[in-house]
Design an enzyme around this catalytic site. Sequence first.
Site, PDB file in Angstrom:
ATOM      1  N   GLY A  43       0.778  -1.234   0.000  1.00  0.00           N
ATOM      2  CA  GLY A  43       0.000   0.000   0.000  1.00  0.00           C
ATOM      3  C   GLY A  43       0.807   1.281   0.000  1.00  0.00           C
ATOM      4  O   GLY A  43       0.374   2.295  -0.542  1.00  0.00           O
ATOM      5  N   ASP A  99       0.577   3.505   4.263  1.00  0.00           N
ATOM      6  CA  ASP A  99      -0.475   4.232   3.552  1.00  0.00           C
ATOM      7  C   ASP A  99      -1.499   4.839   4.503  1.00  0.00           C
ATOM      8  O   ASP A  99      -1.833   6.011   4.399  1.00  0.00           O
ATOM      9  CB  ASP A  99      -1.159   3.317   2.517  1.00  0.00           C
ATOM     10  CG  ASP A  99      -1.615   1.966   3.074  1.00  0.00           C
ATOM     11  OD1 ASP A  99      -1.471   1.724   4.295  1.00  0.00           O
ATOM     12  OD2 ASP A  99      -2.111   1.136   2.290  1.00  0.00           O
ATOM     13  N   ASP A 102      -5.182   2.744  10.464  1.00  0.00           N
ATOM     14  CA  ASP A 102      -6.588   2.404  10.710  1.00  0.00           C
ATOM     15  C   ASP A 102      -6.693   1.907  12.145  1.00  0.00           C
ATOM     16  O   ASP A 102      -6.766   2.714  13.072  1.00  0.00           O
ATOM     17  CB  ASP A 102      -7.042   1.382   9.665  1.00  0.00           C
ATOM     18  CG  ASP A 102      -8.521   1.065   9.744  1.00  0.00           C
ATOM     19  OD1 ASP A 102      -9.264   1.850  10.361  1.00  0.00           O
ATOM     20  OD2 ASP A 102      -8.945   0.038   9.195  1.00  0.00           O
ATOM     21  N   LYS A 130      -7.357   7.511   9.899  1.00  0.00           N
ATOM     22  CA  LYS A 130      -8.817   7.539  10.046  1.00  0.00           C
ATOM     23  C   LYS A 130      -9.191   8.072  11.412  1.00  0.00           C
ATOM     24  O   LYS A 130      -8.558   7.741  12.418  1.00  0.00           O
ATOM     25  CB  LYS A 130      -9.387   6.130   9.870  1.00  0.00           C
ATOM     26  CG  LYS A 130      -9.566   5.766   8.429  1.00  0.00           C
ATOM     27  CD  LYS A 130     -10.420   4.528   8.277  1.00  0.00           C
ATOM     28  CE  LYS A 130     -10.282   4.018   6.855  1.00  0.00           C
ATOM     29  NZ  LYS A 130     -10.865   2.692   6.683  1.00  0.00           N
ATOM     30  N   PHE A 151     -14.257   3.715   3.726  1.00  0.00           N
ATOM     31  CA  PHE A 151     -13.296   2.866   3.035  1.00  0.00           C
ATOM     32  C   PHE A 151     -12.798   3.593   1.798  1.00  0.00           C
ATOM     33  O   PHE A 151     -13.569   3.928   0.900  1.00  0.00           O
ATOM     34  CB  PHE A 151     -13.909   1.515   2.664  1.00  0.00           C
ATOM     35  CG  PHE A 151     -12.854   0.521   2.291  1.00  0.00           C
ATOM     36  CD1 PHE A 151     -12.176  -0.186   3.271  1.00  0.00           C
ATOM     37  CD2 PHE A 151     -12.487   0.335   0.961  1.00  0.00           C
ATOM     38  CE1 PHE A 151     -11.155  -1.073   2.939  1.00  0.00           C
ATOM     39  CE2 PHE A 151     -11.469  -0.544   0.626  1.00  0.00           C
ATOM     40  CZ  PHE A 151     -10.808  -1.247   1.615  1.00  0.00           C
ATOM     41  N   VAL A 152     -11.514   3.844   1.757  1.00  0.00           N
ATOM     42  CA  VAL A 152     -10.945   4.626   0.659  1.00  0.00           C
ATOM     43  C   VAL A 152     -10.022   3.774  -0.212  1.00  0.00           C
ATOM     44  O   VAL A 152      -9.446   2.787   0.247  1.00  0.00           O
ATOM     45  CB  VAL A 152     -10.185   5.872   1.182  1.00  0.00           C
ATOM     46  CG1 VAL A 152     -11.145   6.894   1.741  1.00  0.00           C
ATOM     47  CG2 VAL A 152      -9.133   5.496   2.235  1.00  0.00           C
ATOM     48  N   ASP A 158      -6.037  -0.271  -1.609  1.00  0.00           N
ATOM     49  CA  ASP A 158      -6.742  -1.212  -2.470  1.00  0.00           C
ATOM     50  C   ASP A 158      -8.078  -1.650  -1.884  1.00  0.00           C
ATOM     51  O   ASP A 158      -8.309  -1.544  -0.675  1.00  0.00           O
ATOM     52  CB  ASP A 158      -5.886  -2.465  -2.665  1.00  0.00           C
ATOM     53  CG  ASP A 158      -5.791  -3.311  -1.385  1.00  0.00           C
ATOM     54  OD1 ASP A 158      -5.346  -2.771  -0.358  1.00  0.00           O
ATOM     55  OD2 ASP A 158      -6.198  -4.485  -1.401  1.00  0.00           O
ATOM     56  N   ARG A 164      -5.033   0.410  -6.637  1.00  0.00           N
ATOM     57  CA  ARG A 164      -3.844   1.029  -6.032  1.00  0.00           C
ATOM     58  C   ARG A 164      -3.236   2.095  -6.934  1.00  0.00           C
ATOM     59  O   ARG A 164      -2.542   2.992  -6.467  1.00  0.00           O
ATOM     60  CB  ARG A 164      -2.773  -0.035  -5.744  1.00  0.00           C
ATOM     61  CG  ARG A 164      -3.144  -1.048  -4.666  1.00  0.00           C
ATOM     62  CD  ARG A 164      -1.898  -1.837  -4.276  1.00  0.00           C
ATOM     63  NE  ARG A 164      -2.186  -3.080  -3.562  1.00  0.00           N
ATOM     64  CZ  ARG A 164      -2.364  -3.180  -2.249  1.00  0.00           C
ATOM     65  NH1 ARG A 164      -2.325  -2.106  -1.506  1.00  0.00           N
ATOM     66  NH2 ARG A 164      -2.583  -4.357  -1.685  1.00  0.00           N
TER      67      ARG A 164
HETATM   68  P1  IMP Z   1      -4.297  -1.504  10.600  1.00  0.00           P
HETATM   69  O1  IMP Z   1      -3.939  -0.060  10.910  1.00  0.00           O
HETATM   70  O2  IMP Z   1      -3.399  -2.513  11.238  1.00  0.00           O
HETATM   71  O3  IMP Z   1      -5.756  -1.760  10.832  1.00  0.00           O
HETATM   72  O4  IMP Z   1      -4.091  -1.793   9.090  1.00  0.00           O
HETATM   73  C1  IMP Z   1      -3.837  -0.828   8.178  1.00  0.00           C
HETATM   74  C2  IMP Z   1      -3.914  -1.476   6.826  1.00  0.00           C
HETATM   75  O5  IMP Z   1      -5.279  -1.819   6.529  1.00  0.00           O
HETATM   76  C3  IMP Z   1      -3.493  -0.485   5.792  1.00  0.00           C
HETATM   77  O6  IMP Z   1      -2.105  -0.554   5.555  1.00  0.00           O
HETATM   78  C4  IMP Z   1      -4.335  -0.893   4.610  1.00  0.00           C
HETATM   79  O7  IMP Z   1      -3.683  -1.908   3.891  1.00  0.00           O
HETATM   80  C5  IMP Z   1      -5.613  -1.468   5.217  1.00  0.00           C
HETATM   81  N1  IMP Z   1      -6.709  -0.471   5.242  1.00  0.00           N
HETATM   82  C6  IMP Z   1      -7.255   0.121   6.331  1.00  0.00           C
HETATM   83  N2  IMP Z   1      -8.214   0.996   5.980  1.00  0.00           N
HETATM   84  C7  IMP Z   1      -8.298   0.952   4.635  1.00  0.00           C
HETATM   85  C8  IMP Z   1      -9.115   1.649   3.648  1.00  0.00           C
HETATM   86  O8  IMP Z   1      -9.975   2.504   3.930  1.00  0.00           O
HETATM   87  N3  IMP Z   1      -8.885   1.319   2.357  1.00  0.00           N
HETATM   88  C9  IMP Z   1      -7.953   0.406   1.978  1.00  0.00           C
HETATM   89  N4  IMP Z   1      -7.170  -0.247   2.839  1.00  0.00           N
HETATM   90  C10 IMP Z   1      -7.338   0.017   4.161  1.00  0.00           C
HETATM   91 MG    MG Z   2      -3.683  -3.185   2.359  1.00  0.00          MG
END
Ligand code: IMP
Ligand code: MG
Length: 178
Positions: A43, A99, A102, A130, A151-152, A158, A164
């Site tokens: 990403g 990227d 979340d 977010k 969701f973006v 992706d 992407r």
């Molecule tokens: P987390 O912070 O461990 O939940 O994971 C982050 C990863 O989840 C990011 O690097 C993305 O690959 C994926 N992700 C989280 N939110 C989104 C979204 O809105 N669109 C696309 N991928 C997302």
């Molecule tokens: Mg991802």
Amino acid sequence: MHPDVKEILLNEEQIASRVAELGAQISADYNGEEVIAVCALNGAMPFTCDLVRKMDGNIILDSIGASSYGNSTKSSGEVKITKELKQNVAGRHVLIIDDIFDSGLTLSLLVKLMEERGAKSVKSCVFLEKQISRGVTYRPDYIGYEIPDAFVIGYGLDYAEKYRQLPYIGIIKPEAVK
Ligand code: IMP
Ligand code: MG
């Protein structure tokens, strides 16, 4: 605009201007010291490419593949490395580039891993964050934009490995989500 995009949240100009600001700020903070810039695959590829080209100083570019598992609402969990770094980070400054922040689980685990490997310092930079409440207390050092909890896609992000390549960040149409 791609037919699966409902709305553009950040256009190319907004992305480019913020990336330039981040690059200048990060370069100033490292003040010429060597830093290993680690792209979190896949990403962060477009963001990393743009960001490092707005940085000056002593940059070593590397990448890592990671997937986290466990309860995303807790700060505990394990990270599985699917593509290893080329560099040995012991005694060196590391900047992890991702990227989006979340749940924060993946990034916080990657930071912990770099610390366990003996990095001199570990910072992180995410293009998006977010606006959600999350279980992890870790916060990235540099954040491009805060966005609503939608969701973006695009600029590396992706849905099912698609979109992407889009040069902007957009909200996906519900009918494109299967
Ligand atoms: P987390 O912070 O461990 O939940 O994971 C982050 C990863 O989840 C990011 O690097 C993305 O690959 C994926 N992700 C989280 N939110 C989104 C979204 O809105 N669109 C696309 N991928 C997302
Ligand atoms: Mg991802």
